[in-house]
Design a protein around this motif. Sequence first.
Motif, PDB file in Angstrom:
ATOM      1  N   UNK A  37      -0.650  -1.464 -10.304  1.00 23.84           N
ATOM      2  CA  UNK A  37      -0.092  -2.633  -9.626  1.00 23.84           C
ATOM      3  C   UNK A  37       1.245  -2.331  -8.977  1.00 23.84           C
ATOM      4  N   UNK A  38       1.985  -1.396  -9.548  1.00 23.16           N
ATOM      5  CA  UNK A  38       3.289  -1.032  -8.988  1.00 23.16           C
ATOM      6  C   UNK A  38       3.167  -0.067  -7.815  1.00 23.16           C
ATOM      7  N   UNK A  39       1.957   0.454  -7.584  1.00 20.01           N
ATOM      8  CA  UNK A  39       1.792   1.435  -6.518  1.00 20.01           C
ATOM      9  C   UNK A  39       0.639   1.120  -5.597  1.00 20.01           C
ATOM     10  N   UNK A  40      -0.501   1.792  -5.784  1.00 21.56           N
ATOM     11  CA  UNK A  40      -1.596   1.698  -4.811  1.00 21.56           C
ATOM     12  C   UNK A  40      -2.237   0.327  -4.681  1.00 21.56           C
ATOM     13  N   UNK A  41      -2.100  -0.556  -5.661  1.00 21.91           N
ATOM     14  CA  UNK A  41      -2.772  -1.851  -5.599  1.00 21.91           C
ATOM     15  C   UNK A  41      -1.941  -2.912  -4.881  1.00 21.91           C
ATOM     16  N   UNK A  42      -0.717  -2.593  -4.488  1.00 18.92           N
ATOM     17  CA  UNK A  42       0.148  -3.609  -3.891  1.00 18.92           C
ATOM     18  C   UNK A  42      -0.423  -4.172  -2.600  1.00 18.92           C
TER      19      UNK A  42
END
Length: 255
Positions: free
Chosen positions: A50-55
């Motif tokens: 969630x803090x990276x690629x899923x944003x």
Amino acid sequence: MVADMHSPSEAPLDSGLAGSPARGRERTRWDRLTSAPSLAVTLALVIIVAAGPFQDIDLFLAKRWLYRLDPSLLPFAQNVLDRIAGQAVCLPILLGVAAVIARRRRSWRPLLIAGLAELGFLAGVGGMKVILARGVTYERDPRFLEAGLFEMGAKGISFPSGHASEAVLIYGAAVYLIAHYTGATDRLVRILQWVVVAITINSVVVSFLIGWHWVSDLVGGVLAGGLFLRLLVDWDRRARPRAEESGPRSVPASS
């Protein structure tokens, strides 16, 4: 008058735990999947993603869908459906269940379990919210450590979803008390477990449609609630036999 905690009628019951070998194997697999280490690792992975690629996906999905689909349903969704998993509803239910069982068993233990469940929510889930400091969807910034309680108040503590956590943790603790501290049948326990599942799904879907949480907030909320519920259950299963052997403090019998 002190109740005999070792008497058969008052002994903690493991409703729903016994069964055929096949059911036992299924439960073993389920216990592994929902063990504290498994839930903790999964929650950590969700935070990382969630803090990276899923944003970008979080941003794409955060459309406040109910405003687009049927705004007339908003009052019902906000004031009825969403509140089912709120503190004003779920906490009194848990305390009521714990109080009834405590009085029946003449033991403080059910109330202690209820208190620890609420502490897990306030300190555990609440602590995660403050530390991760993620802004709400309508701020359009899904990054972590960028908002914060002191900078934005409630708008800066979005992850994990509190309602999704409460649905699992608070209602789950109530079902655990009924399943293990009363003579509830397996059928009743299964029904109550499905009620908790329905409440959790309701909380996730409503929050998503209204647009109050990022999708990853909701997934994280379910996992966080499950993690703290598992920690509470594991603690009670370990500590309960020792408490019974040492003679637990009991609620005085009513005259």
